[in-house]
Design an enzyme around this catalytic site. Structure first.
Site, PDB file in Angstrom:
ATOM      1  N   CYS A 156      67.377  20.176  50.205  1.00  0.00           N
ATOM      2  CA  CYS A 156      68.211  19.021  49.828  1.00  0.00           C
ATOM      3  C   CYS A 156      68.055  17.836  50.777  1.00  0.00           C
ATOM      4  O   CYS A 156      68.469  16.729  50.448  1.00  0.00           O
ATOM      5  CB  CYS A 156      69.682  19.425  49.770  1.00  0.00           C
ATOM      6  SG  CYS A 156      70.035  20.501  48.383  1.00  0.00           S
TER       7      CYS A 156
HETATM    8  N1  COA Z   1      83.744  29.785  35.686  1.00  0.00           N
HETATM    9  C1  COA Z   1      84.983  30.283  35.935  1.00  0.00           C
HETATM   10  N2  COA Z   1      85.325  30.859  37.100  1.00  0.00           N
HETATM   11  C2  COA Z   1      84.387  30.943  38.056  1.00  0.00           C
HETATM   12  C3  COA Z   1      83.079  30.450  37.863  1.00  0.00           C
HETATM   13  C4  COA Z   1      82.781  29.857  36.622  1.00  0.00           C
HETATM   14  N3  COA Z   1      81.559  29.354  36.348  1.00  0.00           N
HETATM   15  N4  COA Z   1      82.358  30.664  38.987  1.00  0.00           N
HETATM   16  C5  COA Z   1      83.182  31.283  39.859  1.00  0.00           C
HETATM   17  N5  COA Z   1      84.405  31.467  39.306  1.00  0.00           N
HETATM   18  C6  COA Z   1      85.568  32.110  39.886  1.00  0.00           C
HETATM   19  C7  COA Z   1      85.175  33.179  40.887  1.00  0.00           C
HETATM   20  O1  COA Z   1      84.944  34.401  40.225  1.00  0.00           O
HETATM   21  C8  COA Z   1      86.386  33.227  41.783  1.00  0.00           C
HETATM   22  O2  COA Z   1      87.395  33.996  41.154  1.00  0.00           O
HETATM   23  P1  COA Z   1      88.348  34.973  42.029  1.00  0.00           P
HETATM   24  O3  COA Z   1      89.094  34.040  42.942  1.00  0.00           O
HETATM   25  O4  COA Z   1      89.192  35.605  40.991  1.00  0.00           O
HETATM   26  O5  COA Z   1      87.421  35.890  42.747  1.00  0.00           O
HETATM   27  C9  COA Z   1      86.877  31.779  41.798  1.00  0.00           C
HETATM   28  O6  COA Z   1      86.319  31.160  40.645  1.00  0.00           O
HETATM   29  C10 COA Z   1      86.435  31.024  43.025  1.00  0.00           C
HETATM   30  O7  COA Z   1      85.028  31.224  43.215  1.00  0.00           O
HETATM   31  P2  COA Z   1      84.253  30.585  44.419  1.00  0.00           P
HETATM   32  O8  COA Z   1      82.792  30.932  44.307  1.00  0.00           O
HETATM   33  O9  COA Z   1      84.952  30.923  45.693  1.00  0.00           O
HETATM   34  O10 COA Z   1      84.420  29.047  44.051  1.00  0.00           O
HETATM   35  P3  COA Z   1      84.397  27.782  44.994  1.00  0.00           P
HETATM   36  O11 COA Z   1      85.722  27.152  44.965  1.00  0.00           O
HETATM   37  O12 COA Z   1      83.784  28.063  46.324  1.00  0.00           O
HETATM   38  O13 COA Z   1      83.408  26.809  44.195  1.00  0.00           O
HETATM   39  C11 COA Z   1      81.130  26.058  44.389  1.00  0.00           C
HETATM   40  C12 COA Z   1      82.060  27.183  43.972  1.00  0.00           C
HETATM   41  C13 COA Z   1      79.698  26.518  44.237  1.00  0.00           C
HETATM   42  C14 COA Z   1      81.396  24.856  43.491  1.00  0.00           C
HETATM   43  C15 COA Z   1      81.418  25.639  45.853  1.00  0.00           C
HETATM   44  O14 COA Z   1      81.458  26.784  46.676  1.00  0.00           O
HETATM   45  C16 COA Z   1      80.395  24.701  46.456  1.00  0.00           C
HETATM   46  O15 COA Z   1      80.137  23.640  45.928  1.00  0.00           O
HETATM   47  N6  COA Z   1      79.868  25.057  47.637  1.00  0.00           N
HETATM   48  C17 COA Z   1      78.931  24.270  48.403  1.00  0.00           C
HETATM   49  C18 COA Z   1      77.681  24.168  47.641  1.00  0.00           C
HETATM   50  C19 COA Z   1      76.600  23.417  48.354  1.00  0.00           C
HETATM   51  O16 COA Z   1      76.756  22.386  48.931  1.00  0.00           O
HETATM   52  N7  COA Z   1      75.432  23.972  48.238  1.00  0.00           N
HETATM   53  C20 COA Z   1      74.260  23.342  48.632  1.00  0.00           C
HETATM   54  C21 COA Z   1      73.370  23.553  47.497  1.00  0.00           C
HETATM   55  S1  COA Z   1      71.917  22.656  47.677  1.00  0.00           S
END
Ligand code: COA
Length: 372
Positions: A156
């Site tokens: 990235c």
């Molecule tokens: N639809 C519905 N629910 C979902 C889901 C989806 N597509 N994906 C995950 N969930 C659920 C999970 O199962 C979890 O449920 P639980 O609490 O019952 O276990 C809950 O939502 C939270 O999941 P989590 O993975 O902890 O979500 P989050 O708030 O961390 O958001 C991202 C996920 C990916 C958006 C976030 O972590 C993020 O943006 N992180 C940084 C990413 C980044 O900068 N990466 C660099 C890439 S180049």
């Protein structure tokens, strides 16, 4: 030799959009089929059932509402779940080069330059369509540019690291008219069958022209300074590579596509980015209060809000920290450059801003610019 400046930029936006609702409908149809096909193993507790995705979760957790892609039908076909991008013959331009040409022509037009004047092309992206010859050399040939060209990959942060490389070469006298181009076909490294990340990425290509300031033909952004940092982490990883066959691993392995531990990334990268920006401003003897704009990496709206608040000491106004991820999703290295390209023309002479990208590696790259 002179102060390098960004004299033009361009964005190639792919022809197809996928809204969150379209994406979730395809994912949920895929999950239902999977569960039906594995019903016995799921009932016996040997296989985990696939859980439905939700548009409301995606928009709330990431700020993403839609994404652009190069090919849509395969991604939305529950039996395919990846873009269909047929291989091209050796006498056809690569897909990355084709995307790059459009973005480069836009950047050249804005800078008032012809391709023949270009003497350096860096194709800076998170994935390259082939190992060699470098995509950058193909772009150089298709554009009719001079000089030399090479590919680089810092995930990235590729575009900001590329800008640093070009700007440093320019300060040293090694280049006079450079393009840093970032064709990102993120749809091809995303696992569209994984609910935790299927919504994250989109495709795009950005290009940035860099020239010594005295050559600039119109309004431009002086590159005051650049700063790059890396720190190894496995929390964003893709294990695909040329040793795959040598390892005897040709199957459908999950770790051969984008993988991340999103929560850990969130927690670990944010402090890195905030202290990186503070360190850059200190080195430049500039304070955050002098920044009119932050063009941040476009992965997550909550992340950007947090960074803006920490850097500025207050909530950033939307025009101080423009987001494009609601339309483009995460476009890897291109995200902060889309934000810059689409939200910089209004700044008056003297206004300062910072482009900052971050991601796998971990890596953080920042470019401090001033409108001239
Ligand atoms: N639809 C519905 N629910 C979902 C889901 C989806 N597509 N994906 C995950 N969930 C659920 C999970 O199962 C979890 O449920 P639980 O609490 O019952 O276990 C809950 O939502 C939270 O999941 P989590 O993975 O902890 O979500 P989050 O708030 O961390 O958001 C991202 C996920 C990916 C958006 C976030 O972590 C993020 O943006 N992180 C940084 C990413 C980044 O900068 N990466 C660099 C890439 S180049």
């Amino acid at each position: 030799m002179g102060t390098p400046a960004i004299t033009g930029s361009g964005v190639f936006t792919p022809p197809h959009t996928i809204t969150n609702d379209e994406l979730v409908a395809a994912f949920n149809a895929y999950a239902d089929r999977y569960n039906a096909d594995h019903a016995a193993a799921i009932d016996a507790g040997r296989v985990a059932a696939k859980v439905h995705s939700s548009s409301a979760f995606i928009a709330g957790a990431s700020g993403i509402h839609q994404r652009y892609v190069m090919e849509k039908s395969g991604i939305l076909d529950p039996e395919v779940m990846h873009p269909r991008l047929p291989p091209r013959r050796d006498d056809q331009p690569s897909l990355m080069a084709e995307m790059a040409l459009d973005a480069c022509h836009k950047a050249l037009a804005q800078a008032g330059r012809s391709a023949r004047e270009v003497d350096l092309i860096i194709c800076a992206a998170s994935n390259h369509e082939r190992a060699y010859p470098a995509i950058a050399v193909e772009i150089q040939s298709l554009l009719g540019a001079q000089g030399f060209a090479f590919d680089m990959n810092v995930a990235c942060s590729s575009a900001t690291f590329g800008i640093k490389a070009a700007a440093d070469m320019m300060r040293a006298g090694g280049a006079n008219c450079a393009i840093v181009v970032s064709p990102e076909i993120c749809s091809a490294h995303l696992e569209w069958r994984d609910r935790d990340c299927h919504f994250i990425f989109g495709d795009v290509c950005t290009a940035v022209m860099i020239e010594p300031e005295e050559r600039a033909q119109g309004p431009h952004f002086r590159i005051h300074s650049t700063r790059c940092a890396t720190q190894f982490s496995n929390n964003i990883r893709n294990n695909d590579g040329f040793l795959r066959r040598a390892h005897g691993q040709m199957g459908d392995r999950r770790d051969m596509q984008f993988m991340q531990n999103g929560r850990r990334v969130f927690k670990e990268v944010l402090p890195l980015v905030v202290s990186h920006i503070a360190g850059h401003l200190d080195e430049a003897e500039t304070s955050a209060s002098t920044l009119s704009r932050l063009w941040l990496h476009q992965a997550n709206k909550g992340m950007n809000d947090f960074i803006g608040r920490k850097v500025l000491g207050r909530d950033a106004a939307p025009d101080e920290q423009p987001n494009v991820l609601q339309n483009y999703a995460n476009t890897s290295s291109a995200g902060s450059i889309i934000a810059f390209s689409q939200h910089s023309d209004d700044l008056p002479p003297g206004a300062k801003g910072m482009i900052c990208s971050f991601g796998a590696g971990y890596s953080v790259g920042s470019v401090l610019v001033e409108r001239a």
